[in-house]
Structure formats: C-alpha cells, structure tokens
Design an enzyme around this catalytic site. Sequence first.
Site, mmCIF file in Angstrom:
data_model
loop_
_atom_site.group_PDB
_atom_site.id
_atom_site.type_symbol
_atom_site.label_atom_id
_atom_site.label_comp_id
_atom_site.label_asym_id
_atom_site.label_seq_id
_atom_site.Cartn_x
_atom_site.Cartn_y
_atom_site.Cartn_z
ATOM 1 N N GLU A 1 4.612 10.528 -6.257
ATOM 2 C CA GLU A 1 3.704 10.093 -5.531
ATOM 3 C C GLU A 1 3.113 11.241 -4.550
ATOM 4 O O GLU A 1 4.085 10.747 -3.811
ATOM 5 C CB GLU A 1 3.259 8.630 -5.259
ATOM 6 C CG GLU A 1 3.228 8.017 -6.679
ATOM 7 C CD GLU A 1 2.749 6.274 -7.203
ATOM 8 O OE1 GLU A 1 3.172 6.191 -5.857
ATOM 9 O OE2 GLU A 1 3.535 5.504 -7.717
ATOM 10 N N GLU B 1 4.044 4.444 -11.567
ATOM 11 C CA GLU B 1 5.192 4.075 -11.179
ATOM 12 C C GLU B 1 6.605 3.640 -12.572
ATOM 13 O O GLU B 1 7.189 4.710 -12.419
ATOM 14 C CB GLU B 1 6.184 3.365 -9.875
ATOM 15 C CG GLU B 1 5.318 2.823 -8.817
ATOM 16 C CD GLU B 1 4.129 3.347 -8.202
ATOM 17 O OE1 GLU B 1 3.501 2.090 -9.404
ATOM 18 O OE2 GLU B 1 4.069 3.283 -7.545
ATOM 19 N N PHE C 1 8.725 3.356 -1.563
ATOM 20 C CA PHE C 1 8.782 2.957 -0.649
ATOM 21 C C PHE C 1 9.415 1.739 -1.744
ATOM 22 O O PHE C 1 9.549 1.534 -2.880
ATOM 23 C CB PHE C 1 7.779 1.608 -0.337
ATOM 24 C CG PHE C 1 7.355 2.114 0.823
ATOM 25 C CD1 PHE C 1 7.718 2.068 2.327
ATOM 26 C CD2 PHE C 1 6.350 2.883 0.548
ATOM 27 C CE1 PHE C 1 7.262 2.248 3.323
ATOM 28 C CE2 PHE C 1 4.811 3.593 2.089
ATOM 29 C CZ PHE C 1 6.122 2.909 3.169
ATOM 30 N N ASP D 1 10.318 -1.342 -2.032
ATOM 31 C CA ASP D 1 9.928 -2.434 -2.299
ATOM 32 C C ASP D 1 8.478 -2.551 -3.605
ATOM 33 O O ASP D 1 8.499 -3.288 -4.248
ATOM 34 C CB ASP D 1 8.530 -2.540 -1.283
ATOM 35 C CG ASP D 1 9.004 -2.920 -0.006
ATOM 36 O OD1 ASP D 1 9.542 -3.812 0.977
ATOM 37 O OD2 ASP D 1 9.825 -1.366 0.831
ATOM 38 N N ILE E 1 9.758 -1.251 -6.224
ATOM 39 C CA ILE E 1 10.676 -1.380 -7.752
ATOM 40 C C ILE E 1 10.275 -2.289 -8.644
ATOM 41 O O ILE E 1 10.267 -2.061 -9.817
ATOM 42 C CB ILE E 1 12.547 -2.229 -7.104
ATOM 43 C CG1 ILE E 1 13.751 -1.814 -7.973
ATOM 44 C CG2 ILE E 1 11.703 -2.955 -5.894
ATOM 45 C CD1 ILE E 1 13.274 -0.219 -8.383
ATOM 46 N N HIS F 1 6.572 -3.524 2.705
ATOM 47 C CA HIS F 1 6.917 -2.094 2.912
ATOM 48 C C HIS F 1 7.515 -2.450 3.563
ATOM 49 O O HIS F 1 8.245 -0.783 4.017
ATOM 50 C CB HIS F 1 5.645 -0.790 3.726
ATOM 51 C CG HIS F 1 4.756 -0.532 2.558
ATOM 52 N ND1 HIS F 1 3.852 -1.981 1.710
ATOM 53 C CD2 HIS F 1 4.145 0.518 1.471
ATOM 54 C CE1 HIS F 1 2.669 -1.550 1.094
ATOM 55 N NE2 HIS F 1 3.064 -0.255 1.481
HETATM 56 C C1 LIG Z 1 2.189 -0.102 -6.506
HETATM 57 C C2 LIG Z 1 2.336 0.948 -5.422
HETATM 58 N N1 LIG Z 1 2.179 2.269 -5.488
HETATM 59 C C3 LIG Z 1 2.228 3.177 -4.362
HETATM 60 C C4 LIG Z 1 1.879 2.801 -3.333
HETATM 61 C C5 LIG Z 1 1.353 3.528 -1.875
HETATM 62 N N2 LIG Z 1 0.263 3.850 -1.968
HETATM 63 C C6 LIG Z 1 -1.062 3.218 -1.223
HETATM 64 S S1 LIG Z 1 -2.302 3.324 -1.319
HETATM 65 C C7 LIG Z 1 -2.040 4.850 -2.142
HETATM 66 C C8 LIG Z 1 -3.306 5.170 -2.928
HETATM 67 C C9 LIG Z 1 -4.281 4.540 -3.485
HETATM 68 O O1 LIG Z 1 -5.204 5.311 -3.803
HETATM 69 P P1 LIG Z 1 -6.857 4.131 -4.513
HETATM 70 O O2 LIG Z 1 -5.943 3.828 -5.415
HETATM 71 O O3 LIG Z 1 -7.262 5.720 -4.735
HETATM 72 O O4 LIG Z 1 -6.657 3.695 -3.685
HETATM 73 P P2 LIG Z 1 -7.532 4.874 -2.051
HETATM 74 O O5 LIG Z 1 -6.246 4.899 -1.412
HETATM 75 O O6 LIG Z 1 -8.323 5.771 -2.290
HETATM 76 O O7 LIG Z 1 -8.515 3.456 -1.640
HETATM 77 C C10 LIG Z 1 -0.640 5.031 -2.468
HETATM 78 C C11 LIG Z 1 -0.286 5.812 -3.698
HETATM 79 C C12 LIG Z 1 1.563 1.107 -3.337
HETATM 80 N N3 LIG Z 1 0.952 0.902 -1.711
HETATM 81 N N4 LIG Z 1 1.672 0.474 -4.188
#
Ligand SMILES: Cc1ncc(C[n+]2csc(CCOP(=O)(O)OP(=O)(O)O)c2C)c(N)n1
Lengths: 342, 342, 322, 322
Positions: free
Chosen positions: B30, B73, B96, B98, B100, B142
């Site tokens: 990602e 994931e 992260f 976490d 997993i 995290h």
């Molecule tokens: C399971 C998981 N995968 C990846 C992340 C890392 N992460 C945190 S916010 C984010 C983007 C989320 O995008 P969106 O759903 O469009 O929400 P926005 O931030 O745009 O409000 C990512 C990839 C996470 N926290 N949890």
Amino acid sequence: MTRKITFMKAINEAMDQSMERDERVILLGEDIAGGATIEHLGNEGAWGGVFGVTKGLVEKYGRERVIDTPISEMGYMGAAVGAAATGLRPVPELMFNDFIGFCFDTLLAQGSKMRYMFGGKARIPLTVRTCHGAGASAAAQHSGSYYGLLGSIPGIKVVVPSNAYDAKGLLNAAIEDDNIVMFFEDKTLYGIKEEVPEEYYTVEIGKAKVKKTGTDLTIVTIGKMLYVALEVAEKLETDGVNVEVIDLVTVAPWDQETIINSVKKTGRLIIIDEANPHNNTATDISSVVADKGFDYLDGPIKCICAPNTPVPFASNLEKLYIPNADKVFDLAHELIADLKKS
Amino acid sequence: MTRKITFMKAINEAMDQSMERDERVILLGEDIAGGATIEHLGNEGAWGGVFGVTKGLVEKYGRERVIDTPISEMGYMGAAVGAAATGLRPVPELMFNDFIGFCFDTLLAQGSKMRYMFGGKARIPLTVRTCHGAGASAAAQHSGSYYGLLGSIPGIKVVVPSNAYDAKGLLNAAIEDDNIVMFFEDKTLYGIKEEVPEEYYTVEIGKAKVKKTGTDLTIVTIGKMLYVALEVAEKLETDGVNVEVIDLVTVAPWDQETIINSVKKTGRLIIIDEANPHNNTATDISSVVADKGFDYLDGPIKCICAPNTPVPFASNLEKLYIPNADKVFDLAHELIADLKKS
Amino acid sequence: MSKLDKKNAAWIYEKMNDIRNFEDEVHRIFTSGEIPGFVHLYAGEEAVATGVCAHLTDADYITSTHRGHGHCIAKGCDLNGMMAEIFGKETGLCKGKGGSMHIADIDKGMLGANGMVGGGFPIAVGAGLRNKYLKTDNVVVCFFGDGAANEGTFHEGINLAAIWKLPVIFVCENNLFAEATPQSYSSASKTIAQRGIAYDIPGVSVDGMDLKEVYKTAGEAIDRARKGDGPTIIECLTYRKYGHFEGDEQKYKAKEGLEKERADLDCIQLFREEAIASKLLTKEQADGIEANSVKAIAKAIQFAQESPIPRPEALYEDVYAD
Amino acid sequence: MSKLDKKNAAWIYEKMNDIRNFEDEVHRIFTSGEIPGFVHLYAGEEAVATGVCAHLTDADYITSTHRGHGHCIAKGCDLNGMMAEIFGKETGLCKGKGGSMHIADIDKGMLGANGMVGGGFPIAVGAGLRNKYLKTDNVVVCFFGDGAANEGTFHEGINLAAIWKLPVIFVCENNLFAEATPQSYSSASKTIAQRGIAYDIPGVSVDGMDLKEVYKTAGEAIDRARKGDGPTIIECLTYRKYGHFEGDEQKYKAKEGLEKERADLDCIQLFREEAIASKLLTKEQADGIEANSVKAIAKAIQFAQESPIPRPEALYEDVYAD
Ligand SMILES: Cc1ncc(C[n+]2csc(CCOP(=O)(O)OP(=O)(O)O)c2C)c(N)n1
Ligand SMILES: Cc1ncc(C[n+]2csc(CCOP(=O)(O)OP(=O)(O)O)c2C)c(N)n1
Ligand SMILES: [Mg+2]
Ligand SMILES: [Mg+2]
C-alpha cells in the site's frame, strides 16, 4: 450420577442450557443449523454443524437464535464481536481452528483490544467455539492445534477441555464470562462417552486439575494429551514411579500455582502439547517454571509437542506426528534415571 | 568503510540491489510508491511507503515492479504467495505487523504449508517486510510485536534485525531464500545511522550474533532490545560483572547452539523480548535451555517481556510497557547475587 | 424522517463548526509537538458526519474509522474527553489509553474509531444484528473510506447485512484518496455506490459537500432501515482539507480538475449560506454558534492540557472484565 | 479460440469419463473404509472442469477448491498419482502428505486443491500477475464455489485482477449449495455473475450442464484474458451428484423444482448424445473412451493399493526448501 453422554453431547447441552437461561445467548456459524430458508426444512436443521455438535438447537430455539452464516468468517466473527459489545452474548462457531486466518483481525486487533483501548468501557462477552487436533486424517488445513497461538493474545481466554464433564462446565462458564473465551474442542474426542450431570453447572476457567497425584514427576497436559499422560503414569507406576498428572484445562491464563506447587513436590516436569513446538503453551509453562520454580527442579524440563511441520495426511505419518506414550515414556525414564538408581 | 546510512536506507538499498540483481524481484504494498496512475506524478512516487522505506525505487524500477496495491492485505499478500509459487520473488510490505489479521490465512495455511502439502514440489521464495514495535505513540493497533506469533508457524522463517548492517544483509539473504521469510523492522530504529557497506552482501539467516562476550551472565535480545542489554551490560561492568550479550537476529528458526554454548559458560540467562509475555520467542528460548541447557544453569531463567496488555497510547504508559534497562538491571542483580557474594 | 428544520440546522451547524475548529486546533497543536502519534483529521468532510448523525439518537450506533474525530463529535462525544484522549491524558474518553485512533463512547452509541481500515464493517453488522434481534428500531451507521471499500470485510459485511436485512447504513466517505492512492486506481468500479448491485441493495452517490443532500439521502436510508427494509450504501463525494495524516506533503493531489473543484468547496461555508438564505438560521445565530464553538474548543484544549497523565498502574488495567 | 472439433471432443469426453469413474470409485472405496479423511466428490460437475480446461495448456495455471479431483484430472494430473495421494501413499502426487484436499502438480499448472474455501482467489491473482509481468500470454483459471463467493478473498481478488487487468478467469461452480446452505440464502445477489458490475468486468451465467456452452463461454473469456483484456466472471449452474462430502445425508436437497431439474441432467450423457449427433464423436469412439476410462481408473486403484505408505522420515521433510 450415572448418565453417560458423549463429549459432543455435553457441549450441545451446555449451549442448550445457556440459551435457556439467557435470551441474549445466540449461536452463529456455517451450517450450525443447516438448510436456512429451505422450505421443506423450515426450523428443522439439515446438519447441526459439520460434526453435529449443535444438532437439535435450531428446532428448539429457532433460526433467530441459531443462525446459519454464509462462508464469511471475518464477517460473522466480527459481527459476533459487535453484537457482544452491544449487549448480546454470541457463541459463534469457527468450524475448524485452522480457519482462524480468515477472521484473525477480529480477535487479535478488535475484540481482544476493545476494552483496553476504550479505557475499560467495553465488555465483550463472546465465546468462540472451534475444533482442533490431528488424528482424523483431515490433513494440513483441518488438523492443526492453535490454542497456543490464540493464547498469546492479551484479552483472550482459552480453554481446552479433555473430557465431557469439563467441556459442559467450561462452556457454560465461558458463556457466563464477560470476556472473549476461545473454546477448543478436540475433534477426535467428540465420540467419547462419560458421566455428565444433567443439571447446569460451571467449571472454573483458569484452574488446572490434578487428575492423579504423585510425588516423583509432574506431567502437565493439554486436552486429550491427558490420556497419553495417564497411560504413561500407569506404566511407570509398575516401576514404582509416582507420577502427578495435571490437566491444564485453561491455556490462557493458565494456572501457575497448581503447576508450580506440583513441581515443588516432584522436582521433575514434562509438558505434553499437541501444538507445533515453538512459542506454544508448553514452552510458556516451561519458561515460567524455569524462572519461578527453578529452585525446585531436579532435572531438565521436557516439552513434548508435535514436530515443526504441518500435519501430514498419510495415517502412518499422522500417528507419528501426535505426541504419544512411547515418546513420553522414554523421556520420563531419562528424567527419573537418578530416582531409580537411588 | 566509513559511509553511514540509516536503518531505513539500508533496507531500501537491499531492495534496490536485489532488484538490480534479479528481475524476478518485485515489490507490492500500500503506497510503497504512492500515487499510482496519477498523471502529474507518472513514475514519481508520492510516498515510498508510510515511513519512506521504499522511496526512490519506483523511479528506478517503474510501476511494473514497485506495485501500489489497494487496501486488500489478503488479496495482495495471497497474490504474492501465488506469484512466488509460480516463479517470481515478491517482496510485499505489510505496512504494520498489526495488520496481520487481515492476511493471516495466506501465511498460516497457504504459503507456509504449500511445500509440505504438495510433497516438496513447491518453492515459495517470498519475503514479507513489515514493521513492529512500541515507542512511536501509535497505540494499540499499530505498535504490537508479532514476530513470535509468526515464528510459531512451521515453514516460515522470521528475522528481526537490530541494526542497519544486519538489516541490509538479512534482507538480501531473505530475498535470496527460497522460503517465506518474514522481515520485521522496528519502526523506532528507522532513523538510526550506522556504517553500512555499499556493496551487496548477505547476513546468514539462522545465526545469532554475540555482540559482547562475557562470562557471568548471558542476555539474549531480539531487535532493539539489544540496546537495553548493552546498556545493562555496561552498567554491570562497573560492578565487575561480565555480561555476554547475544542478538538473536533470527527468531525462527533460532540459533540454539550459540545460546546454549553461552549459557554453558555463564550459567545465567536473561531473555529480553518486546512481545507480549506468553507463548513468545523468549519463552521458547527459555524452554529449550531449561531442557538442553539445564545442567549448565546456576539460577532461574528470566524472560523480560512486555506486559500482558495491548500497547497503551499515553506516552508515560507506553514507556512502562517496553522492557527497559531498569527492569533488566534489577533482575540481573538477583541472578548474580551469589556471584557478588563469592 | 425528520425534515431539516431550524432546530436540526442549528445542531448541525454547531457540530460542523465544532469539528472544523477541533481539527484545525489539533493540526496546530500537533505541529507544535504537544500531541504524539498518528492523527488523521476530518476537516473538510463535516457535512457527511453531521448530515448523517443528525438522524440518530444515543440508542443508534455508529462505527468509525482512523479518521474518526468528526464522527465522534457528530455522535455527541464530549469535546473535553476527546481532546484529553488525543493528548493521552487520564481524563480522556478512554483514559488516555486509546488515543486519536481509538476514541469510543459506547454509551453514546459510538463504537469506536478504528485503526484497522475496514475493521468497522463486521462490527456494524453485529450491532445491527443485535438491534434486529432485540426488536428495536435502532439503526447502525458504518462510516468507511473509499480505500476501505477494497477490503474483504466490505464484501462480507454488506452481504451479511443484506441477506439478514439488518438496519445498517454503509456510508462511504469518498475523498478521492486512500493515503496517496486515488480511488480511480484502487477500485475497479467507477463508483462505490454501484456495488450495491452485488448485494441487491440500493447504492446511491451524493455530493458530500452538500449538507442538505447528505441529510436527505441519509434520512431516507435510515428510515428504510428502521422500518426493517435493510441496508443501503451511500457514497458521499467529499475531500479532506489536510493531508492523509499530519505531516503528509500531498504531492498526489492535482492542482486542477476534480481535486481543485473539491478543494474550492467548503461544506460549512456552503451550508451557512444556504441555511441563512432558506431561513433555517439567522446570521446572528450562525455567528453565535461559530463564536461558541471556538470557545468550546479552546476550553477543551485547556482541559486536556491541565489534565493529569494516567497513573502507572493503568497500564495493567482494563485487559479483562471481571 | 479453438473451436470444438473432433480432437477436442474426444479429449473432453475422455476427461469427463475419467472424472466420473474416478469419483464413483472413490465413493465406493470410501464407503469400504479404505480411504481416510474428508473427500468431496466432483461427480456431476464434469462439464465445467473439462469445458474450461480444454482451452488450457500446461503453461496455463488453475487454482482449485476442496472439491478438486475434477479440476486435477481436467488439468492433466496423473490418475495413478492422484489415486495414490487419496490413499495416502508414498507414490501419491504429494507423496501422500497432502491428501484429497491438497492435490497439486505445479508442473502441470495445477496450483493445488485447497482446503480453505476462498483460498484460491489471491493465489490465482498472483499467478496472473506473474503471467502478465513475464509478458506471457498464459492465463489462470480460478475455480470456486457459490459459497466461496461470500468470502472477502472473492472481493479482494477480483478487484485486484480487474484493476491490474490480469489474465484470470473466475469460474464459479454454482451447484446451488455450500454444504447444506443454499446459494439463494447466502448471497444477497441473485446471481454471482451480476457481481461483475462491482468490478466493471464481464459477468456471465451459463448452463454448467451443457458442455458446449461452458466450452464456448470459457473460450471467449480465456481469449480476452490472453489478449490482455482482463478478467471475466463465469457462473456455471451445475449440481453435485453426491453429498457435500462422503457421509452427507443431503436432507437439504428438495425433491422438486430447480433441484430436481438439475438432478435429472447428466452432463456426460448430454454431451455424448450431442457429440454423436453433431458428428464430433462416433458411437464406437465414445464406447471405446468409456471402456478405456473404466480400465484406467481400475489401474489407478490397483496402483494406489499396491503402493507403499510413506517412510517415517517423510514426516520431517519438505517443510523448508534449501
Ligand atoms: C487494515 C489496514 N490496512 C492499512 C492501513 C493503513 N491505512 C491507514 S488509513 C489508510 C487509507 C484509508 O483510506 P480511506 O479508506 O479512503 O480513508 P481516508 O483516509 O481517505 O479517510 C491506510 C491504507 C490500516 N490502518 N489498516
Ligand atoms: C475458510 C473455510 N471456511 C469454511 C470451510 C468449510 N467448508 C468446506 S467446503 C464448504 C462449502 C463450500 O461451498 P461452495 O464454495 O459452494 O463449494 P461446493 O462444496 O459446493 O463445491 C465449507 C463451508 C472451509 N473449508 N474453509
Ligand atoms: Mg479516502
Ligand atoms: Mg456450492
């Protein structure tokens, strides 16, 4: 108390009685009733779970409380967390513990951490039933033993009953518990018949059970490994060696007191665990005794586990995979060598 | 050798050199490039991962080899398994450790078991990079340390570098390895600067490193816990206590020989592991030493781990959560009490 | 469904301002280093949280995301407790143990911000199952991002809600990006709304900058849900004012096209004008709300700053319930 | 796309018979207790595996399911090795260590039966990514059941294949049931095919009992994939002849309606008639294929029965590659 029922029936009875006592208890899982929305079945279940553990419950409590789910483990297990957080007491079934990878976040990062992250404001009265264990020729993806893996997660309790009596009492206790309790059923025990009281009762979570007292050697077991230990104990008895056999019952948090007290007496410890050998419950027990019980030890602590391999399909290999009495016997002999000399 | 680069840059360089050497190496994750399909960016990455570890690689190798994924994931990690089974050498990033729980099946039941289930006919040359560790105020979801959890799975190797030199060499070795290697990066180490050779080299997976030799007490550490041990060792030195410090480096399969040999010499063992305390790598080491190394032990084995709680957010609590030199120092003093008397 | 009237409008305008001020201040303070960790700001998307939550009571539930401050405020969480939580203080809503990504207040029906993208879907389904099982007419709103829509939990969760006809409304905050990844890349479907077809439920797309549109669409979906007609997907096109998290350079945002269009809109300003024009608010009232909001946030910051840090023993508490 | 000609038809008819005979015999032997564990039989669904795999070479990949024997045979796995595997013998395709649910032969492009429902989607995507990355024109077919379509991996996998335009064909074997659960209950959408809209890819429904229809539709989708035009969902309506696994009473199957309709069809019989009528096969040829197939399966059983069990040391081997 003469009524004998199977391990499976004991578990079924616990669900039945818990549902009768508390309307908030609901069951969820794949084909735990079977045949949802099929007209000619109606409230009659087609399956009652893949092994029949939940048989009869949909007929008694209806499809609102015995809920068939699509094959969506993350979905329905997470839903169980959500329902628990909002006041129900769900008892989802994960058909095989090997499917944990499909709903792991729900347990690792959501349910188990909610109370802590929310500053103590959440209660998650959730009991996850699942089955584990090799010995049914179910091969690598349906035979693992992952209670130790779950037991490493703070916020989760894990129980592994070895017999029908405990199974019923522990499952009732789990459903009464306001925490996530993972309830592990060894699929190869489903058929054993034992005396089980008809009335509702609970077995305390967190207490190990001394199944045989002894003075020379402590063997701690998880689940059906109890029977391996008892076999070995009997054999050793004829040699004049007195084995104390402890059924761990609860894998997390496990009962340090009972085990350390036993080692205090015997000075020798074997732990039998069907899990793969690394970072499992056996090693955890060993490490605690090697710390707090060190001064009582007369010899090395032996962990007897499955090898560091997936579960093989071929029956001859599978039999070798599972810890057995011969292996334990040999190690026990090593440990008590000094004893026999004296 | 005077060039100093950060831990993060060392990891980046390993990917860079591995990609240069072998076309089959691809990266997935990602925002590891960031900004996929955004016109004004083209091949320029918007992010290079959330911490910038993969920065610059998309510019050099293009978006065919540095592949941004949707937040899926299970999808992309499973795809990495599939690509590895069919001949590529993917290096996916799990942002992260976490997370997993969102891709656990792929590691627990698919990738790690394929070779065995298929009778030896599969190779899964897969390196999963991820980050772990408390200390960044990233809170309960995290900040966990799950290398031990992964290390319990047969078929998976797990490495946890403590410094930039090892990070580069281990990552290269992981990518060369024909098995699943989980590569754990402590996010609080990313900024440390150290001497790292420019050329390609590997560090052997499976070998622990004696970072300081000593005769009185062995301290085994995982990842950044090394620095806690070194601090304690230095303090104890002034008391005339000679500590041997061993960096475990590889958590699965870990180096029994090096550790048992050390205990043979010192007779005393402390293990420091930032994971939650049960069923972790520390307990595994302890249990093996309590068995095979029992005769060399002069006192109890001490595991110093995080408490059995999620990682708290508040900085003061988080600081208490992480094993620190004070705790280790106190326990070390207990262990060497006899030594100081004599 | 309640119509947008003077009372609602004042409530909404207050919450919009609270969110914006809260986030602007957190942004400012974060830069000063007083707030640790990851913080994802909701500023810019206020019309979504408030337009939806205006239809809810404390007995209705919501699940939230990593970008949760807006949902919390719209669901009625205490501003002081929220700010103290973000500061990691003992007086925080979660005793300082959760932080920005885990603010929760179950009594208010707020089932938690969530650090796991996509983590909310199954939890919302569970709360919906509970509502249906207990024969309440309460609903659950599951807020999620465009990026979250690509997690498997989206699929499993919505399918479950649909086959069980649960009172769950899935509200997508499509702000065009998940971190630095555009929605146009990460989703094979052009819209999230069209995915409703895969579950045989309504899927609608609305301008998430237009409070009235959000309010109306959400109201209809929530009514449907309360009546037992099952879930709806609502996709709100919106935009975040700040970076993904604090510290993000935002190289990925184009300076033109859809991005510029969105960036130029301010949903609060739009609603103010609109509400005053349609006599839902007077200008004085609006000014008063704005001024009060600024004060309330200042008070929250002071509260947070003056609050004690957690007792050391708190580390070990709240793991298990007895 | 290759047309259904005499050569193809003979190959298909042979494989259909091999599958049916294989499964009928496994059914018989399982009842006798000689085969341990879980066995899920493919009998009844032969038109799907053969109609699809007829378009593939060894360089194309497939992922399979718990009900994998049919896919294996259609993909060219050795019958002796398969049968020995199911018997848990050293000569099995996986040395007896995998069993029915894990038969694999990567050299044949068979990436494994899979005990995890929904486990195949991501793996297929990975193989597709590999095919595209290496600039081959090889494809991947991901077989899955109607029940598997409700796993999150379905969603994540197909979305990835779609955004990356990977050469992956998702073939749903909709046999109306997942264990004892009807598809009409478990999927909110009436069809699996319609879910294509959620990924902006073609989704088609075909009669999975009609070999020619499966063959044609699969051929088109595979061609599209080979040309770089991305994935397709093909939903094949089919039916399993036996229970979910050996021992299943099948109380859930109705004796009328769609179930009866499906139960009355035999895809092999239908194809035989059809092929003879359209001169793709002669009657003699068909009879010969049938007789040979019976012999081949008998030989496979004998091979399995006479093979040795694995050496004890095999327990510890094949965990890691060196
Ligand atoms: C399971 C998981 N995968 C990846 C992340 C890392 N992460 C945190 S916010 C984010 C983007 C989320 O995008 P969106 O759903 O469009 O929400 P926005 O931030 O745009 O409000 C990512 C990839 C996470 N926290 N949890
Ligand atoms: C992840 C997972 N969940 C549940 C199961 C148990 N299980 C095995 S087969 C099956 C039904 C599958 O149905 P479908 O996908 O329609 O395939 P079919 O059996 O009809 O061919 C289930 C629930 C499993 N093996 N893996
Ligand atoms: Mg977004
Ligand atoms: Mg099916």
